[in-house]
Design a protein around this motif. Structure first.
Motif, short mmCIF file in Angstrom:
data_model
loop_
_atom_site.label_atom_id
_atom_site.label_comp_id
_atom_site.label_asym_id
_atom_site.label_seq_id
_atom_site.Cartn_x
_atom_site.Cartn_y
_atom_site.Cartn_z
N GLY A 143 -6.74 -0.32 7.10
CA GLY A 143 -5.72 0.12 8.04
C GLY A 143 -6.08 1.43 8.73
O GLY A 143 -5.55 1.74 9.78
N SER A 191 -6.38 -4.13 -2.94
CA SER A 191 -5.30 -3.35 -2.31
C SER A 191 -5.87 -2.14 -1.60
O SER A 191 -5.45 -1.80 -0.48
CB SER A 191 -4.28 -2.92 -3.36
OG SER A 191 -3.69 -4.03 -3.99
N ALA A 192 -6.83 -1.47 -2.23
CA ALA A 192 -7.46 -0.30 -1.59
C ALA A 192 -8.27 -0.71 -0.38
O ALA A 192 -8.29 -0.01 0.64
CB ALA A 192 -8.35 0.43 -2.60
N PRO A 249 -1.73 4.83 8.27
CA PRO A 249 -0.90 3.62 8.08
C PRO A 249 0.48 3.93 7.53
O PRO A 249 0.62 4.65 6.53
CB PRO A 249 -1.72 2.80 7.06
CG PRO A 249 -3.11 3.32 7.17
CD PRO A 249 -2.98 4.77 7.51
N ARG A 291 0.76 -5.69 3.12
CA ARG A 291 1.22 -4.32 3.27
C ARG A 291 2.53 -4.08 2.53
O ARG A 291 2.72 -3.03 1.91
CB ARG A 291 1.35 -3.99 4.77
CG ARG A 291 -0.01 -3.71 5.40
CD ARG A 291 -0.05 -3.97 6.90
NE ARG A 291 -1.35 -3.62 7.45
CZ ARG A 291 -2.45 -4.35 7.32
NH1 ARG A 291 -2.41 -5.51 6.65
NH2 ARG A 291 -3.60 -3.96 7.85
N ILE A 314 1.63 -3.67 -1.09
CA ILE A 314 1.09 -2.34 -1.41
C ILE A 314 2.22 -1.32 -1.49
O ILE A 314 2.21 -0.44 -2.36
CB ILE A 314 0.05 -1.93 -0.34
CG1 ILE A 314 -1.19 -2.84 -0.46
CG2 ILE A 314 -0.37 -0.47 -0.52
CD1 ILE A 314 -2.20 -2.63 0.65
N PHE A 358 4.34 3.82 0.57
CA PHE A 358 3.91 3.77 -0.82
C PHE A 358 4.22 5.08 -1.53
O PHE A 358 4.71 5.09 -2.66
CB PHE A 358 2.41 3.46 -0.88
CG PHE A 358 1.78 3.63 -2.23
CD1 PHE A 358 1.87 2.65 -3.21
CD2 PHE A 358 1.07 4.78 -2.54
CE1 PHE A 358 1.28 2.81 -4.46
CE2 PHE A 358 0.47 4.96 -3.78
CZ PHE A 358 0.58 3.97 -4.74
N LEU A 404 -5.05 6.73 -3.68
CA LEU A 404 -5.17 5.94 -2.47
C LEU A 404 -4.69 6.72 -1.25
O LEU A 404 -5.32 6.67 -0.18
CB LEU A 404 -4.35 4.65 -2.62
CG LEU A 404 -4.32 3.70 -1.43
CD1 LEU A 404 -5.72 3.19 -1.11
CD2 LEU A 404 -3.38 2.52 -1.71
N VAL A 439 1.12 3.00 3.85
CA VAL A 439 0.61 3.92 2.84
C VAL A 439 1.59 5.07 2.63
O VAL A 439 1.84 5.50 1.49
CB VAL A 439 -0.79 4.45 3.23
CG1 VAL A 439 -1.29 5.48 2.22
CG2 VAL A 439 -1.78 3.30 3.34
N CYS A 449 -7.02 7.87 1.95
CA CYS A 449 -6.77 7.39 3.30
C CYS A 449 -6.65 8.57 4.28
O CYS A 449 -7.15 8.50 5.42
CB CYS A 449 -5.49 6.56 3.35
SG CYS A 449 -5.68 4.90 2.64
N ALA A 452 -5.78 -1.27 2.42
CA ALA A 452 -5.16 -0.01 2.83
C ALA A 452 -6.13 0.83 3.65
O ALA A 452 -5.78 1.37 4.70
CB ALA A 452 -4.69 0.77 1.60
#
Length: 348
Positions: A159, A152-153, A268, A88, A91, A274, A240, A271, A244, A156
């Motif tokens: 999550g 990574s996706a 998440p 995490r 990411i 990010f 992404l 995210v 999500c 994510a």
């Protein structure tokens, strides 16, 4: 300082020390194997034969070690901790590779191509997954991993939907296998279908699974194609967050419609962070050495997390899912490649 105050300070300290002692063996194992993965991925003979990123090598090293060695129970908590927290964190730091201004440089046509490829791939994965009798969790992870940015996706999105462990491992295996095939196939195919540099970079960047795979395939054509393919790929990475968000809403409605317990977690935090990092990277100037150091740290965290993912993978559980996930991964890989090629030709 009174005895009660000292005791209240000592108890959290002791708990933290015990927690560190429990995770340290597994954490050190993952970090050590991540370093080994970098050495292997940088091996000149391997690069000429099968150029693999340290992330891909890390997964393979972890899986092989789990298959060949009976690991002591002491390393298990640290492996789980590494997979949860370092991935995490990796990411979040991935945002330092994304600059909004660069994403816009692909133009309106490029953004439409990328968005169409991502959305259609995820939808197709869900539809085909149901036809194949696969759980939606696995189908969503394969679709997002193929459409957005690989492992990574997958993590994510996990999550958001909280899939089974074997679904996550299987999805990562699918995107790794088919993304690696694409990385080699695209440069070999391009001369035979007469693609221009612009069309090739759009095709590679908008369809190959992992960031490293798309960049490697782009530079295999020429340097300019490598740069442009990177921009297309990072445009997909930026999707992404909205992916999500949409999945979080859909998953809750799906659970309510089916009368199921809502297994979805809140959106998440990593995210959201990010997004913050992308904003910082886009509009806040930082010293070049600091930025380069953050990118190296990100690569190291992701490599250690991929080792942990490999160590957590139980091949019998993944193989027990049968041929259907393989068919799904192949179908969506062909789909995103075909639709991206058509769009790239129109743009080129």
């Amino acid at each position: 300082m009174s005895l009660s105050v000292a005791s209240s300070l000592y108890i959290p300290f002791r708990q933290a020390s015990n927690r560190l002692a429990s995770v340290l063996p597994g954490l050190m194992l993952c970090l050590g194997l991540a370093g080994l993965s970098y050495v292997i991925s940088a091996w000149p003979a391997l690069n000429r034969l099968v150029p693999l990123s340290a992330l891909t090598v890390g997964i393979l090293v972890g899986v092989l070690l789990r298959l060949c060695v009976a690991l002591p129970a002491q390393v298990e908590p640290g492996i789980r901790w590494t997979l949860h927290y370092l991935l995490r964190a990796g990411i979040v730091l991935l945002g330092f590779r994304v600059v909004v201004q660069d994403l816009l440089s692909v133009g309106l046509g490029g953004l439409v191509l990328v968005t169409t490829a991502v959305v259609s791939t995820i939808v197709l994965a869900i539809v085909l997954g149901r036809l194949l009798g696969l759980p939606d969790t696995l189908s969503v992870l394969v679709g997002c991993g193929t459409g957005i940015c690989g492992a990574s996706a997958v993590v994510a999105v996990d999550g958001v939907i909280r899939a089974r462990e074997q679904d996550v491992a299987c999805a990562i295996a699918m995107v790794t296998v088919f993304g690696t095939i694409a990385m080699f196939a695209y440069p070999a195919i391009a001369p035979h279908i007469g693609l221009s540099e612009a069309a090739y970079s759009a095709w590679a960047g908008s369809s190959i699974h992992e960031v490293a795979q798309a960049v490697a395939a782009g530079f295999a054509f020429d340097d300019a194609a490598g740069v442009q393919a990177s921009l297309y790929k990072l445009s997909r990475v930026a999707l992404l967050v909205p992916a999500c968000a949409v999945l979080a809403v859909w998953w809750r409605r799906r659970a309510a419609t089916r009368g199921e317990s809502d297994r979805a977690s809140p959106f998440p935090l990593f995210v959201a962070l990010f997004v913050v990092v992308v904003g910082l990277n886009s509009w806040v100037s930082m010293p070049a050495p600091l930025h380069a150091g953050l990118l190296r740290l990100d690569a190291a965290l992701l490599a250690a997390a991929m080792v942990a993912m490999g160590l957590q993978t139980r091949p019998p559980a993944v193989l027990g899912l049968g041929w259907r996930p393989l068919a799904l991964g192949l179908a969506v890989a062909i789909w995103i490649s075909a639709i991206s090629l058509g769009g790239a030709v129109l743009l080129g």
